[in-house]
Design a protein around this motif. Structure first.
Motif, mmCIF file in Angstrom:
data_model
loop_
_atom_site.group_PDB
_atom_site.id
_atom_site.type_symbol
_atom_site.label_atom_id
_atom_site.label_comp_id
_atom_site.label_asym_id
_atom_site.label_seq_id
_atom_site.Cartn_x
_atom_site.Cartn_y
_atom_site.Cartn_z
ATOM 1 N N LYS A 76 35.225 52.673 45.607
ATOM 2 C CA LYS A 76 34.770 51.796 44.521
ATOM 3 C C LYS A 76 34.841 50.340 44.939
ATOM 4 C CE LYS A 76 35.567 52.154 40.327
ATOM 5 N NZ LYS A 76 35.610 52.299 38.939
ATOM 6 N N THR A 77 33.927 49.555 44.426
ATOM 7 C CA THR A 77 33.962 48.118 44.702
ATOM 8 C C THR A 77 34.655 47.354 43.580
ATOM 9 O OG1 THR A 77 31.765 47.906 43.727
ATOM 10 C CG2 THR A 77 31.892 48.144 46.131
ATOM 11 N N SER A 78 34.797 47.975 42.430
ATOM 12 C CA SER A 78 35.476 47.314 41.312
ATOM 13 C C SER A 78 36.879 47.903 41.147
ATOM 14 C CB SER A 78 34.663 47.512 40.026
ATOM 15 O OG SER A 78 34.515 48.892 39.758
ATOM 16 N N ALA A 79 37.611 47.364 40.203
ATOM 17 C CA ALA A 79 38.967 47.838 39.943
ATOM 18 C C ALA A 79 38.954 49.297 39.487
ATOM 19 C CB ALA A 79 39.635 46.966 38.879
ATOM 20 N N VAL A 80 40.005 50.001 39.804
ATOM 21 C CA VAL A 80 40.157 51.403 39.413
ATOM 22 C C VAL A 80 40.910 51.438 38.092
ATOM 23 C CG1 VAL A 80 41.191 53.614 40.038
ATOM 24 C CG2 VAL A 80 40.206 52.157 41.809
ATOM 25 N N HIS A 81 40.372 52.152 37.111
ATOM 26 C CA HIS A 81 41.058 52.311 35.828
ATOM 27 C C HIS A 81 41.831 53.620 35.871
ATOM 28 C CE1 HIS A 81 40.887 52.421 31.147
ATOM 29 N NE2 HIS A 81 42.109 52.508 31.623
ATOM 30 N N ASP B 146 36.892 55.723 29.646
ATOM 31 C CA ASP B 146 36.656 54.721 30.683
ATOM 32 C C ASP B 146 37.493 54.917 31.944
ATOM 33 O OD1 ASP B 146 34.830 53.554 28.998
ATOM 34 O OD2 ASP B 146 36.194 52.000 28.281
ATOM 35 N N ASN C 188 44.443 46.066 42.536
ATOM 36 C CA ASN C 188 43.066 46.323 42.105
ATOM 37 C C ASN C 188 43.005 47.506 41.135
ATOM 38 O OD1 ASN C 188 40.413 45.535 42.114
ATOM 39 N ND2 ASN C 188 39.842 46.870 43.807
ATOM 40 N N THR C 189 44.016 47.573 40.247
ATOM 41 C CA THR C 189 44.125 48.690 39.326
ATOM 42 C C THR C 189 44.296 48.195 37.911
ATOM 43 O OG1 THR C 189 45.256 49.948 41.056
ATOM 44 C CG2 THR C 189 45.415 50.807 38.837
ATOM 45 N N TYR D 119 40.049 56.217 45.715
ATOM 46 C CA TYR D 119 39.229 55.401 44.815
ATOM 47 C C TYR D 119 39.031 54.003 45.385
ATOM 48 C CZ TYR D 119 38.665 58.499 40.829
ATOM 49 O OH TYR D 119 38.278 59.521 40.013
ATOM 50 N N ASP E 253 38.929 56.114 35.446
ATOM 51 C CA ASP E 253 38.463 56.712 36.696
ATOM 52 C C ASP E 253 39.390 57.846 37.112
ATOM 53 O OD1 ASP E 253 36.286 54.843 37.337
ATOM 54 O OD2 ASP E 253 37.897 53.371 37.561
#
Length: 175
Positions: free
Chosen positions: A79-84, A147, A100-101, A75, A149
């Motif tokens: 992904k460029t955004s945080a991983v949920h 929401d 980044n999580t 991930y 990931d």
């Protein structure tokens, strides 16, 4: 959706049970891509990354907790955004280094969670949703699930009567 197994023997029984449910969702496009023959963490990450880049939602059956790290790495690479990451578990099983999580624990039980872990989670803005909260109002957790990931389910989140093969069984948990 891509169904991927990590431990062949156990996955055969799970697949049989899932296939029996396939008529309930005829519009769902599901591809069973088989089992990974290699379970080395350096092998799992690129396979998972390829599934993500192909716009597939991977459902991984089986595996060890440390394999989650390989999936998170995939991930992070796509992904460029945080991983949920939503973990359905009875306790926090995070190691340091998940910058980044965004982490949500669903089903946490106070007697399995150290106060310092819970405080660290709260400081980072992570969610801790106890088993009692989930049981009292299941509708409240739906946005967290939607929401996410990555969703992982640890067998310890289930009651002992549901999964008697657990190493550290508990009388409380999801059923």
């Amino acid at each position: 959706v891509a169904l991927l197994g990590l431990e062949e023997e156990a996955m055969l029984a799970i697949r049989d049970a899932l296939y029996d449910l396939s008529g309930a969702l005829p519009q769902l496009k599901l591809a069973d891509v088989g089992n990974l023959r290699k379970t080395d963490l350096n092998f799992i990450t690129p396979v998972f990354k390829e599934l993500l880049e192909g716009d597939l939602v991977p459902i991984v059956l089986g595996g060890k907790s440390d394999w989650t790290k390989a999936m998170l790495n995939a991930y992070f690479q796509t992904k460029t955004s945080a991983v949920h990451w939503l973990a359905i578990d009875d306790r926090i099983r995070l190691e340091k280094g998940y910058q980044n999580t965004f982490y949500t624990l669903l089903g946490g039980q106070a007697h399995h969670t150290y106060r310092t872990e819970k405080q660290r989670s709260e400081k980072k803005g992570w969610d801790y949703i106890s088993l009692g909260q989930v049981r009292s109002d299941m509708k409240e957790v739906e946005p967290s699930i939607r929401d996410a990931d990555l969703i992982t389910v640890h067998l310890a989140a289930l009651k002992y009567t549901e999964t008697p093969s657990q190493l550290n069984p508990s009388p409380s948990g999801f059923f």
